[in-house]
Design a protein around this motif. Structure first.
Motif, mmCIF file in Angstrom:
data_model
loop_
_atom_site.group_PDB
_atom_site.id
_atom_site.type_symbol
_atom_site.label_atom_id
_atom_site.label_comp_id
_atom_site.label_asym_id
_atom_site.label_seq_id
_atom_site.Cartn_x
_atom_site.Cartn_y
_atom_site.Cartn_z
ATOM 1 N N GLN A 72 1.787 0.244 -6.590
ATOM 2 C CA GLN A 72 1.488 1.662 -6.374
ATOM 3 C C GLN A 72 0.185 1.872 -5.605
ATOM 4 O O GLN A 72 0.189 2.570 -4.574
ATOM 5 C CB GLN A 72 1.473 2.406 -7.711
ATOM 6 N N PRO A 73 -0.949 1.281 -6.021
ATOM 7 C CA PRO A 73 -2.169 1.473 -5.228
ATOM 8 C C PRO A 73 -2.129 0.796 -3.868
ATOM 9 O O PRO A 73 -2.942 1.135 -2.992
ATOM 10 C CB PRO A 73 -3.265 0.863 -6.117
ATOM 11 N N SER A 74 -1.177 -0.111 -3.638
ATOM 12 C CA SER A 74 -1.092 -0.768 -2.327
ATOM 13 C C SER A 74 -0.733 0.214 -1.217
ATOM 14 O O SER A 74 -0.944 -0.067 -0.032
ATOM 15 C CB SER A 74 -0.059 -1.901 -2.365
ATOM 16 N N PHE A 75 -0.219 1.391 -1.583
ATOM 17 C CA PHE A 75 0.153 2.381 -0.572
ATOM 18 C C PHE A 75 -1.062 3.056 0.081
ATOM 19 O O PHE A 75 -0.897 3.827 1.025
ATOM 20 C CB PHE A 75 1.097 3.425 -1.174
ATOM 21 N N TYR A 76 -2.263 2.747 -0.393
ATOM 22 C CA TYR A 76 -3.450 3.201 0.335
ATOM 23 C C TYR A 76 -3.506 2.578 1.730
ATOM 24 O O TYR A 76 -4.144 3.123 2.635
ATOM 25 C CB TYR A 76 -4.727 2.856 -0.439
ATOM 26 N N VAL A 77 -2.852 1.433 1.915
ATOM 27 C CA VAL A 77 -2.853 0.767 3.221
ATOM 28 C C VAL A 77 -2.147 1.633 4.276
ATOM 29 O O VAL A 77 -2.744 1.950 5.310
ATOM 30 C CB VAL A 77 -2.221 -0.635 3.125
ATOM 31 N N PRO A 78 -0.882 2.052 4.075
ATOM 32 C CA PRO A 78 -0.281 2.940 5.076
ATOM 33 C C PRO A 78 -0.968 4.293 5.169
ATOM 34 O O PRO A 78 -0.994 4.898 6.248
ATOM 35 C CB PRO A 78 1.177 3.081 4.610
ATOM 36 N N MET A 79 -1.543 4.770 4.072
ATOM 37 C CA MET A 79 -2.255 6.046 4.119
ATOM 38 C C MET A 79 -3.413 5.982 5.113
ATOM 39 O O MET A 79 -3.655 6.929 5.884
ATOM 40 C CB MET A 79 -2.762 6.409 2.727
ATOM 41 N N ALA A 80 -4.129 4.857 5.139
ATOM 42 C CA ALA A 80 -5.228 4.683 6.091
ATOM 43 C C ALA A 80 -4.704 4.667 7.525
ATOM 44 O O ALA A 80 -5.378 5.149 8.448
ATOM 45 C CB ALA A 80 -5.981 3.391 5.780
ATOM 46 N N CYS A 81 -3.513 4.126 7.731
ATOM 47 C CA CYS A 81 -2.919 4.109 9.072
ATOM 48 C C CYS A 81 -2.670 5.529 9.579
ATOM 49 O O CYS A 81 -2.940 5.853 10.752
ATOM 50 C CB CYS A 81 -1.604 3.333 9.049
ATOM 51 N N TYR A 82 -2.178 6.386 8.708
ATOM 52 C CA TYR A 82 -1.903 7.763 9.115
ATOM 53 C C TYR A 82 -3.191 8.521 9.450
ATOM 54 O O TYR A 82 -3.169 9.468 10.246
ATOM 55 C CB TYR A 82 -1.136 8.500 8.017
ATOM 56 N N ALA A 83 -4.306 8.117 8.869
ATOM 57 C CA ALA A 83 -5.575 8.773 9.171
ATOM 58 C C ALA A 83 -5.934 8.596 10.642
ATOM 59 O O ALA A 83 -6.413 9.541 11.299
ATOM 60 C CB ALA A 83 -6.684 8.220 8.273
ATOM 61 N N PHE A 84 -5.692 7.411 11.203
ATOM 62 C CA PHE A 84 -5.990 7.203 12.625
ATOM 63 C C PHE A 84 -5.018 7.993 13.500
ATOM 64 O O PHE A 84 -5.407 8.528 14.549
ATOM 65 C CB PHE A 84 -5.922 5.719 12.990
ATOM 66 N N ILE A 85 -3.762 8.071 13.091
ATOM 67 C CA ILE A 85 -2.775 8.826 13.869
ATOM 68 C C ILE A 85 -3.159 10.298 13.906
ATOM 69 O O ILE A 85 -2.995 10.972 14.937
ATOM 70 C CB ILE A 85 -1.371 8.623 13.278
ATOM 71 N N LEU A 86 -3.704 10.813 12.802
ATOM 72 C CA LEU A 86 -4.226 12.177 12.776
ATOM 73 C C LEU A 86 -5.330 12.335 13.821
ATOM 74 O O LEU A 86 -5.351 13.313 14.578
ATOM 75 C CB LEU A 86 -4.762 12.505 11.386
ATOM 76 N N PHE A 87 -6.227 11.372 13.897
ATOM 77 C CA PHE A 87 -7.305 11.394 14.891
ATOM 78 C C PHE A 87 -6.741 11.413 16.311
ATOM 79 O O PHE A 87 -7.167 12.199 17.162
ATOM 80 C CB PHE A 87 -8.215 10.183 14.690
#
Length: 428
Positions: free
Chosen positions: A403-418
């Motif tokens: 469950q906490p491993s999903f912070y990895v894809p969440m960080a990826c989406y942060a750059f896409i937002l940028f």
């Protein structure tokens, strides 16, 4: 407007003349979508059979998407030499060979499965390098994102069908043996169990190999136009790197965004079945969870049809930033939540993934001119994110839990937002 050539002299092409080649190329998008999403079914299946850790199981995606990095530039050279149509036929034949390798792999072990995934993905890579720039060239640059989004919608149809196909024909309705149950078996019983479970992939992949060969024959017989500008440009993907290509900052950031987007999308899909099998989430058996994986990819299909219409009026960058924001929020809900709320939150990410690849791809290639083909080759190489990000998430899952491993894809989406916010006015 681009022109194309066939056996007749080159002519300017009317907009209506693009319909037939777009329909034919769309078949490729469907087929490689189906093949790619089947990995999400096979990963938990092979993990159970060979008692793998998450990192070991993610070697499937590492070998599959690693092929994009290794094969993309040689694929550009191949397509320059033989053209789009023969390149597609070659890619289909190689993909068929990869599917055929699953038959002996089921009798040999995990290592041959990994090689089969690499060969299969090599064929798909050739199709990708040809098809994406081909679609962007078949019409106005202003609607390239919309057009590529439409064809990607049929790619999503394939990814939706894939888990259903795999769940019915590959995954047993009986829950796989646990580590404790395997440990209680004798070596002979373990070998028999693994052989029985591995054999379930033989029939489905033999059928897929035949389907790919049939599709190759069809493509060899159908007459398709060649777009001269796109063909010359794709060939440039194999030439020595230009010192100036990354002066196009939208390509530089777009390459990173493609790497992270593909990594995030593939990583989430790879962990879905195991995630939904967790007791605090839904406790679903693998066969049942595979059905829900189709919702993840099916929502992406729905989102692409919506995006096709929306991006005719809304800036692609603004749309991309909005979808990245929603994806981050949903992943966070899946990390912090429990039960069906967490399950549906992570599945809903598929809806907002929908427009990301085609939008990033077309934004990254905007105004590259004669460098378009080289840029396309670089972007296709960046698909290697699908090999790296799941591997990283697998390592995190082994250390702190799925469950906490999903912070990895969440960080990826942060750059896409940028990226989306930075180039919100790219087409103005």
């Amino acid at each position: 407007m681009a022109t194309y050539s066939s056996s007749t002299p080159v002519h300017a092409v009317e907009a209506g003349d693009y319909t037939r080649p777009l329909i034919v190329v769309t078949l490729l998008f469907f087929m490689w979508g189906l093949l790619t999403s089947l990995n999400d079914v096979l990963i938990p299946h092979l993990k159970s059979i060979y008692t793998l850790t998450y990192v070991q199981a993610m070697l499937v995606q590492f070998c599959f998407f690693g092929a994009y990095f290794i094969v993309s530039l040689p694929a550009g050279m191949l397509i320059r030499r033989i053209g789009y149509q023969k390149g597609a036929v070659t890619g289909l034949a190689i993909a068929a060979a990869g599917c055929a390798m699953f038959y002996p792999a089921a009798e040999s072990g995990y290592a041959l499965f990994l090689l089969a995934f690499f060969v299969l993905a090599s064929g798909i890579t050739i199709l990708q390098v040809a098809a994406n720039p081909y679609v962007t060239a078949l019409g106005s640059p202003k609607t390239a994102s919309s057009r590529l989004t439409l064809t990607q919608a049929f790619n999503s149809l394939g990814t939706t069908v894939g888990p259903l196909f795999g769940g019915i024909l590959i995954l047993s309705s009986v829950a796989p043996a646990s580590t404790e149950q395997l440990a209680a078996m004798t070596e002979v019983q373990q070998a028999a169990y693994r052989a029985t479970e591995a054999a379930t992939v033989q029939g489905p992949y033999a059928v897929l190999a035949l389907a790919l060969l049939l599709l190759a024959v069809v493509f060899a017989m159908v007459r398709l136009p060649q777009i001269s500008h796109a063909e010359d440009a794709v060939g440039m993907a194999a030439t020595a790197p230009s010192q100036s290509i990354f002066r196009h900052r939208n390509l530089f950031y777009g390459t990173i965004a493609i790497f992270l987007y593909v990594g995030a999308e593939v990583s989430i899909g790879s962990f879905l079945i195991n995630f939904m099998g967790e007791r605090n989430i839904a406790g679903l058996p693998h066969a049942t969870a595979a059905t829900y994986v189709s919702y993840y990819w099916g929502l992406a299909m729905v989102g692409r049809f919506i995006g096709f219409a929306v991006m005719r009026y809304v800036s692609p960058g603004v749309t991309l930033a909005f979808c990245a924001t929603m994806s981050m929020a949903l992943v966070l809900a899946a990390i912090l939540g429990e039960g069906r709320f967490a399950m549906w939150s992570i599945l809903a990410v598929g809806l907002f993934n929908s427009i990301m690849f085609p939008t990033i791809f077309s934004m990254a290639l905007h105004r590259l001119g004669d460098l378009t083909g080289r840029g396309s080759g670089i972007l296709c190489m960046a698909i290697v994110g699908g090999a790296i990000i799941p591997f990283v998430q697998g390592f995190v899952a082994d250390q702190v839990g799925i469950q906490p491993s999903f912070y990895v894809p969440m960080a990826c989406y942060a750059f896409i937002l940028f990226f989306g916010a930075k180039y919100a006015r790219l087409y103005d």
